[in-house]
Design a protein around this motif. Structure first.
Motif, PDB file in Angstrom:
ATOM      1  N   LEU A  98      -2.794  -8.229   8.398  1.00  0.00           N
ATOM      2  CA  LEU A  98      -2.980  -7.554   7.395  1.00  0.00           C
ATOM      3  C   LEU A  98      -4.436  -6.750   7.770  1.00  0.00           C
ATOM      4  O   LEU A  98      -4.413  -5.683   7.200  1.00  0.00           O
ATOM      5  CB  LEU A  98      -3.557  -8.722   6.315  1.00  0.00           C
ATOM      6  CG  LEU A  98      -2.321  -9.362   6.047  1.00  0.00           C
ATOM      7  CD1 LEU A  98      -2.933 -10.497   4.956  1.00  0.00           C
ATOM      8  CD2 LEU A  98      -1.751  -8.359   5.024  1.00  0.00           C
ATOM      9  N   VAL A  99      -4.938  -6.879   8.717  1.00  0.00           N
ATOM     10  CA  VAL A  99      -6.096  -6.177   9.119  1.00  0.00           C
ATOM     11  C   VAL A  99      -5.811  -4.675   9.698  1.00  0.00           C
ATOM     12  O   VAL A  99      -6.242  -3.938   9.446  1.00  0.00           O
ATOM     13  CB  VAL A  99      -7.035  -6.648  10.117  1.00  0.00           C
ATOM     14  CG1 VAL A  99      -8.285  -5.859  10.704  1.00  0.00           C
ATOM     15  CG2 VAL A  99      -7.581  -8.161   9.655  1.00  0.00           C
ATOM     16  N   ILE A 100      -4.738  -4.815  10.612  1.00  0.00           N
ATOM     17  CA  ILE A 100      -4.069  -3.756  11.085  1.00  0.00           C
ATOM     18  C   ILE A 100      -3.666  -2.809   9.932  1.00  0.00           C
ATOM     19  O   ILE A 100      -3.892  -1.635   9.858  1.00  0.00           O
ATOM     20  CB  ILE A 100      -3.006  -3.989  11.903  1.00  0.00           C
ATOM     21  CG1 ILE A 100      -3.326  -4.858  13.295  1.00  0.00           C
ATOM     22  CG2 ILE A 100      -1.885  -2.953  12.610  1.00  0.00           C
ATOM     23  CD1 ILE A 100      -2.398  -5.397  14.327  1.00  0.00           C
ATOM     24  N   LEU A 101      -2.824  -3.654   9.169  1.00  0.00           N
ATOM     25  CA  LEU A 101      -2.319  -2.758   7.833  1.00  0.00           C
ATOM     26  C   LEU A 101      -3.376  -1.873   6.924  1.00  0.00           C
ATOM     27  O   LEU A 101      -3.136  -0.722   6.615  1.00  0.00           O
ATOM     28  CB  LEU A 101      -1.484  -3.518   6.972  1.00  0.00           C
ATOM     29  CG  LEU A 101      -0.054  -4.060   7.551  1.00  0.00           C
ATOM     30  CD1 LEU A 101       0.171  -5.155   6.511  1.00  0.00           C
ATOM     31  CD2 LEU A 101       0.833  -3.074   7.832  1.00  0.00           C
ATOM     32  N   PHE A 102      -4.398  -2.702   6.849  1.00  0.00           N
ATOM     33  CA  PHE A 102      -5.630  -1.974   6.048  1.00  0.00           C
ATOM     34  C   PHE A 102      -6.194  -0.975   6.771  1.00  0.00           C
ATOM     35  O   PHE A 102      -6.545   0.083   6.059  1.00  0.00           O
ATOM     36  CB  PHE A 102      -6.730  -3.147   5.298  1.00  0.00           C
ATOM     37  CG  PHE A 102      -6.269  -3.820   4.333  1.00  0.00           C
ATOM     38  CD1 PHE A 102      -6.106  -3.371   3.138  1.00  0.00           C
ATOM     39  CD2 PHE A 102      -5.435  -4.922   4.365  1.00  0.00           C
ATOM     40  CE1 PHE A 102      -5.847  -3.992   1.725  1.00  0.00           C
ATOM     41  CE2 PHE A 102      -5.339  -5.752   3.144  1.00  0.00           C
ATOM     42  CZ  PHE A 102      -5.401  -5.114   2.029  1.00  0.00           C
ATOM     43  N   GLN A 103      -6.072  -0.902   8.109  1.00  0.00           N
ATOM     44  CA  GLN A 103      -6.653   0.109   8.975  1.00  0.00           C
ATOM     45  C   GLN A 103      -5.963   1.174   8.874  1.00  0.00           C
ATOM     46  O   GLN A 103      -6.143   2.411   9.178  1.00  0.00           O
ATOM     47  CB  GLN A 103      -7.031  -0.413  10.416  1.00  0.00           C
ATOM     48  CG  GLN A 103      -7.904  -1.269  10.901  1.00  0.00           C
ATOM     49  CD  GLN A 103      -9.343  -0.610  10.474  1.00  0.00           C
ATOM     50  OE1 GLN A 103      -9.571   0.491  10.842  1.00  0.00           O
ATOM     51  NE2 GLN A 103     -10.306  -1.557   9.989  1.00  0.00           N
ATOM     52  N   LEU A 104      -4.608   0.959   8.818  1.00  0.00           N
ATOM     53  CA  LEU A 104      -3.598   2.211   8.411  1.00  0.00           C
ATOM     54  C   LEU A 104      -3.346   2.810   7.216  1.00  0.00           C
ATOM     55  O   LEU A 104      -2.507   3.814   7.136  1.00  0.00           O
ATOM     56  CB  LEU A 104      -2.344   1.997   9.094  1.00  0.00           C
ATOM     57  CG  LEU A 104      -2.438   1.469  10.657  1.00  0.00           C
ATOM     58  CD1 LEU A 104      -1.103   0.832  11.346  1.00  0.00           C
ATOM     59  CD2 LEU A 104      -2.999   2.616  11.497  1.00  0.00           C
TER      60      LEU A 104
ATOM     61  N   PRO B 197       0.080  -0.990  -2.912  1.00  0.00           N
ATOM     62  CA  PRO B 197      -0.174  -1.712  -3.915  1.00  0.00           C
ATOM     63  C   PRO B 197       0.040  -3.093  -4.285  1.00  0.00           C
ATOM     64  O   PRO B 197      -0.693  -3.643  -4.872  1.00  0.00           O
ATOM     65  CB  PRO B 197       0.751  -0.712  -4.974  1.00  0.00           C
ATOM     66  CG  PRO B 197       1.312   0.457  -4.179  1.00  0.00           C
ATOM     67  CD  PRO B 197       1.084   0.121  -2.877  1.00  0.00           C
ATOM     68  N   ALA B 198       1.000  -3.544  -3.510  1.00  0.00           N
ATOM     69  CA  ALA B 198       1.374  -5.065  -3.643  1.00  0.00           C
ATOM     70  C   ALA B 198       0.054  -5.629  -2.992  1.00  0.00           C
ATOM     71  O   ALA B 198      -0.582  -6.865  -3.375  1.00  0.00           O
ATOM     72  CB  ALA B 198       2.503  -5.251  -2.545  1.00  0.00           C
ATOM     73  N   LEU B 199      -0.475  -5.250  -1.786  1.00  0.00           N
ATOM     74  CA  LEU B 199      -1.735  -6.097  -1.097  1.00  0.00           C
ATOM     75  C   LEU B 199      -3.142  -5.840  -2.096  1.00  0.00           C
ATOM     76  O   LEU B 199      -3.686  -6.688  -2.251  1.00  0.00           O
ATOM     77  CB  LEU B 199      -1.626  -5.461   0.197  1.00  0.00           C
ATOM     78  CG  LEU B 199      -0.934  -5.949   1.242  1.00  0.00           C
ATOM     79  CD1 LEU B 199      -1.026  -5.240   2.580  1.00  0.00           C
ATOM     80  CD2 LEU B 199      -0.593  -7.289   1.342  1.00  0.00           C
ATOM     81  N   ASP B 200      -3.205  -4.652  -2.685  1.00  0.00           N
ATOM     82  CA  ASP B 200      -4.207  -4.447  -3.768  1.00  0.00           C
ATOM     83  C   ASP B 200      -4.105  -5.215  -4.692  1.00  0.00           C
ATOM     84  O   ASP B 200      -4.908  -6.084  -5.357  1.00  0.00           O
ATOM     85  CB  ASP B 200      -4.138  -2.906  -4.105  1.00  0.00           C
ATOM     86  CG  ASP B 200      -4.888  -1.962  -3.084  1.00  0.00           C
ATOM     87  OD1 ASP B 200      -5.451  -2.204  -2.278  1.00  0.00           O
ATOM     88  OD2 ASP B 200      -4.584  -0.742  -3.345  1.00  0.00           O
ATOM     89  N   ALA B 201      -2.982  -5.625  -5.184  1.00  0.00           N
ATOM     90  CA  ALA B 201      -2.577  -6.535  -6.443  1.00  0.00           C
ATOM     91  C   ALA B 201      -3.095  -7.911  -5.783  1.00  0.00           C
ATOM     92  O   ALA B 201      -3.669  -8.837  -6.705  1.00  0.00           O
ATOM     93  CB  ALA B 201      -1.373  -6.554  -6.820  1.00  0.00           C
ATOM     94  N   LEU B 202      -2.602  -8.192  -4.624  1.00  0.00           N
ATOM     95  CA  LEU B 202      -3.099  -9.510  -4.250  1.00  0.00           C
ATOM     96  C   LEU B 202      -4.633  -9.814  -4.047  1.00  0.00           C
ATOM     97  O   LEU B 202      -5.126 -10.741  -4.300  1.00  0.00           O
ATOM     98  CB  LEU B 202      -2.217  -9.976  -2.776  1.00  0.00           C
ATOM     99  CG  LEU B 202      -0.911 -10.568  -2.802  1.00  0.00           C
ATOM    100  CD1 LEU B 202      -0.251 -10.382  -1.472  1.00  0.00           C
ATOM    101  CD2 LEU B 202      -0.745 -11.694  -3.647  1.00  0.00           C
ATOM    102  N   LEU B 203      -5.131  -8.724  -3.492  1.00  0.00           N
ATOM    103  CA  LEU B 203      -6.629  -8.737  -3.432  1.00  0.00           C
ATOM    104  C   LEU B 203      -7.352  -8.947  -4.854  1.00  0.00           C
ATOM    105  O   LEU B 203      -8.194  -9.874  -5.001  1.00  0.00           O
ATOM    106  CB  LEU B 203      -7.055  -7.390  -2.964  1.00  0.00           C
ATOM    107  CG  LEU B 203      -8.388  -7.411  -2.542  1.00  0.00           C
ATOM    108  CD1 LEU B 203      -9.010  -8.349  -1.977  1.00  0.00           C
ATOM    109  CD2 LEU B 203      -8.964  -6.135  -2.173  1.00  0.00           C
TER     110      LEU B 203
END
Length: 119
Positions: free
Chosen positions: A25-31, A92-98
């Motif tokens: 997840l950290v990698i994904l947020f970096q990209l 958008p899916a990870l933003d919604a989870l956040l």
């Protein structure tokens, strides 16, 4: 497509398996946002990750079609990573989870996360 409770749960489980891993997840947020990052940039941006683990997690994400790797044949070698179109669609899916996580009732926020041990 119509889902049953079982097929919906299985579909989400399959996606969660793609995202499992301490650093993914950290990698994904970096990209996110169309970022193209060199391996060394990712390594510096993620304190605590070993080179071996970063390589392993990137390879898994690449194998799952979430991340793409570009190798520039030069000396010294230059390798860059970016999200695929499918990987970028996770934003958008990870933003919604956040946002969901931020709405956690205060009494539950202080509880330690339970780890599940497999048999």
């Amino acid at each position: 497509m119509e889902y049953t409770a079982e097929t919906a749960a299985q579909g989400v489980q399959n996606v969660i398996r793609v995202l499992e891993g301490r650093w993914k997840l950290v990698i994904l947020f970096q990209l996110f946002g169309g970022q193209v990052r060199r391996f060394s940039d990712l390594e510096r941006a993620i304190p605590g990750v070993s080179q071996k683990m970063l390589i392993q997690q990137l390879r898994q994400l690449e194998g799952d079609g979430v991340v793409a790797r570009i190798v520039h044949h030069q000396v010294p070698p230059k390798v860059e990573y970016h999200l695929t179109e499918w990987g970028q669609a996770l934003c958008p899916a990870l933003d919604a989870l956040l946002m969901w996580a931020e709405s956690t009732p205060s009494g539950l926020r202080s509880r330690p996360v339970e780890t599940v041990q497999s048999d």
